[in-house]
Design a protein around this motif. Sequence first.
Motif, PDB file in Angstrom:
ATOM      1  N   CYS A 329       0.862  -1.188   0.000  1.00  0.00           N
ATOM      2  CA  CYS A 329       0.000   0.000   0.000  1.00  0.00           C
ATOM      3  C   CYS A 329       0.896   1.235   0.000  1.00  0.00           C
ATOM      4  N   GLY A 330       0.340   2.366  -0.438  1.00  0.00           N
ATOM      5  CA  GLY A 330       1.091   3.621  -0.467  1.00  0.00           C
ATOM      6  C   GLY A 330       2.129   3.622  -1.583  1.00  0.00           C
ATOM      7  N   GLY A 331       3.250   4.328  -1.290  1.00  0.00           N
ATOM      8  CA  GLY A 331       4.364   4.290  -2.226  1.00  0.00           C
ATOM      9  C   GLY A 331       4.403   5.412  -3.241  1.00  0.00           C
ATOM     10  N   GLU A 332       3.423   6.298  -3.231  1.00  0.00           N
ATOM     11  CA  GLU A 332       3.433   7.449  -4.147  1.00  0.00           C
ATOM     12  C   GLU A 332       3.269   8.701  -3.325  1.00  0.00           C
ATOM     13  N   LYS A 333       4.160   9.673  -3.475  1.00  0.00           N
ATOM     14  CA  LYS A 333       4.015  10.872  -2.640  1.00  0.00           C
ATOM     15  C   LYS A 333       2.713  11.600  -2.959  1.00  0.00           C
ATOM     16  N   ILE A 334       2.185  12.290  -1.952  1.00  0.00           N
ATOM     17  CA  ILE A 334       0.914  13.000  -2.127  1.00  0.00           C
ATOM     18  C   ILE A 334       1.251  14.389  -2.675  1.00  0.00           C
ATOM     19  N   CYS A 339       4.481  18.537   2.597  1.00  0.00           N
ATOM     20  CA  CYS A 339       5.379  17.391   2.416  1.00  0.00           C
ATOM     21  C   CYS A 339       4.700  16.120   2.922  1.00  0.00           C
ATOM     22  N   PHE A 340       3.680  15.679   2.221  1.00  0.00           N
ATOM     23  CA  PHE A 340       2.904  14.532   2.698  1.00  0.00           C
ATOM     24  C   PHE A 340       3.294  13.259   1.957  1.00  0.00           C
ATOM     25  N   TYR A 341       3.361  12.177   2.717  1.00  0.00           N
ATOM     26  CA  TYR A 341       3.674  10.868   2.131  1.00  0.00           C
ATOM     27  C   TYR A 341       2.740   9.856   2.784  1.00  0.00           C
TER      28      TYR A 341
END
Length: 457
Positions: A329-334, A339-341
Motif C-alpha cells: 500500500c502507499g508508495g506514491e508521494k501526495i 510534504c505529505f507521504y
Amino acid sequence: MEFKTINPATGETIKTWPTMASEEVWEIARLTGSAYRKWRLLTVAERAPHFEQLAAVLRDNLEDWAVLITTEMGKPITEARAEIEKCAWMTEVYAANAAAWLADEKVEVDGRRHTVIFQPLGVIFSIMPWNYPFWQALRFAVPGLMAGNTSLLKHASNVTGCAFAIEDAFVQAGFPPDVFRTIVPDYATVSALIGSDIVQGVSLTGSTQVGRHIGAEAGRNLKKVVLELGGSDPFIVLEDADIDFTARGAVTGRMLTAGQSCIASKRFIVVEEIAETFAARFTELMTGLKVGDPRDESTQVGSLVNPAAVAELEEQLAQSVGLGARILCGGEKIPGPGCFYPPTVVTDTRPGMRLVDEEVFGPIAPIIIVKDEAEAIVLANASEFGLGGSVWTRDLDRGEKVAREVDSGTLFVNSITKSDPRMPFGGVKNSGLGRELSHYGLKEFVNVKGINVYDHG
Ligand code: NAP
C-alpha cells in the motif's frame, strides 16, 4: 546570515531569523558560565521546586506550544500536545526523585569513611533535533540542570521558535537568569564553543553522521559527550503473536510523528508462518489512517519535515523495489503543497535494500520474512544501529529471552519502544554513546567524586 522557518504542511514561511553574531553567542555563553557558579551551590532539594514550577509552566502554555511544534515541524496537534504533557511529567519525575538519585553513596574500603558524591561539571552544550522539539531538548536539560549544571541550547534551525519558547519556559518558571539559554550560532561557532573552556560537556541528539562530527570535536577537546543518534529498530513478530494486537502495535510503532522518530519501528521481521496474515492486517490498518492537515484534530499522520525528506524516502523505496521489494500500500508521494507521504507497507525486503540497511525516517514499513525465531534474531542484529526494538509473542518468557539477545539500548516485549523518565534511554553501535533519563541520565554530566577519610595517625 538569515534563515527561514517554514511550515512543512503548507510551504509557507513562518519567520525569518538572523543567525546570532559570534560575539553575541560568546556573551551568552559567558553568562551561563557565571550563572553556573551560583546555581551549583544550591542543593538538589533547593533546585527541585524550580522544576515543579517548570512542569506547571509547560502545562499552562500547552496549547500555544503544541501549535508552535505543529507549525514548525508538521506533527499532528494531538501528538504535539502529548509531547508537552510528557515533558511536564518527566520534569515532575526528576523533581520528585533527583535528590535520592544523586544522594551520596557510602562504600566500605580501608579508611574511616569513603563516600562517592556527584557534583556538576559546568556549562553543558546541547545540540538538538527537530522531531520532538520540546522533548529532546528538555530530556537533556532537566536532568542536566537538576544536577547543578547550566546549559546552552543550539536547536535544529527549523524549530528555532520552539528553541526560544523553551528558554521562555525556564524564565516563566523563575529559574535564575542564564541557567538555561538558547543560542542560534553558525557551525563554526558551535565548534569553537566545544573547544572553549566555558563548555564542559556536549549532548547531541541527531543523525549518526552529525554524531560522528560532534563526537570527534568533543573528543579532540577532551569534553564529555553523550550522543543520541539514529536507529532502525527491529519489530519482531513470532508465530504465536496475536495478529490484530501486533498489527495495531506495528502501526503505532511505525507512524508516530509520521515515522520520523529515532525509536520508530523500522524493520518488521516476521516469521513466515504468519507473515501473510500479519501483512494483510497491517496493510489494512495503515491504509485506514487519516493523512492531512496536522492542525486538524482528527489527523493521524501529519507532514514530513521538508521536501528533502520526501525525496529521500522515494529514493530508498525505488532502490528496494528495483531489487524485488513489493509495495502492498502507499508508495506514491501526495501532491503538494506540503510534504505529505502516505502510510506505505512493502514486503519481500531483505538486507542489501536501502529500506532495510538505512534508517528510514518516514512512513514506510519494510517487512522482512524469516524462517524462525533464530533467523529473526540474526537479522535484527544485522544492522549498524542498536537503539530500541520490540518482540511480539504470547509467551512472555520467550519474548524476554529474545529481548536479551537483540543488541540495543532498550527492548520491549509486546509494546512499541517508548521512553519513560524512570528507565534509561540510549543506544549501542551507531545509535550512540551514553544514556539519558532515569538516574543513569542524571549522572552523565556529573563529576563522580570519591571522598576518602582516614584516621589521623
Ligand atoms: P541532524 O541533521 O543530525 O541535526 C541535529 C542537530 O545537529 C541540529 O541542531 C543541527 O542543526 C545540528 N547540526 C547539523 N550539522 C551540524 C554541524 N556540522 N555542526 C554543528 N551542528 C550541526 O538530525 P535531525 O535531522 O535534526 O534529526 C533526525 C535524526 O536524529 C535522525 O537520525 C534521528 O534518528 C535522530 N534522533 C535520535 C534520537 C535519539 O534519542 N537517539 C532522538 C531523536 C532523533 P541545523 O538544523 O542548524 O543543521
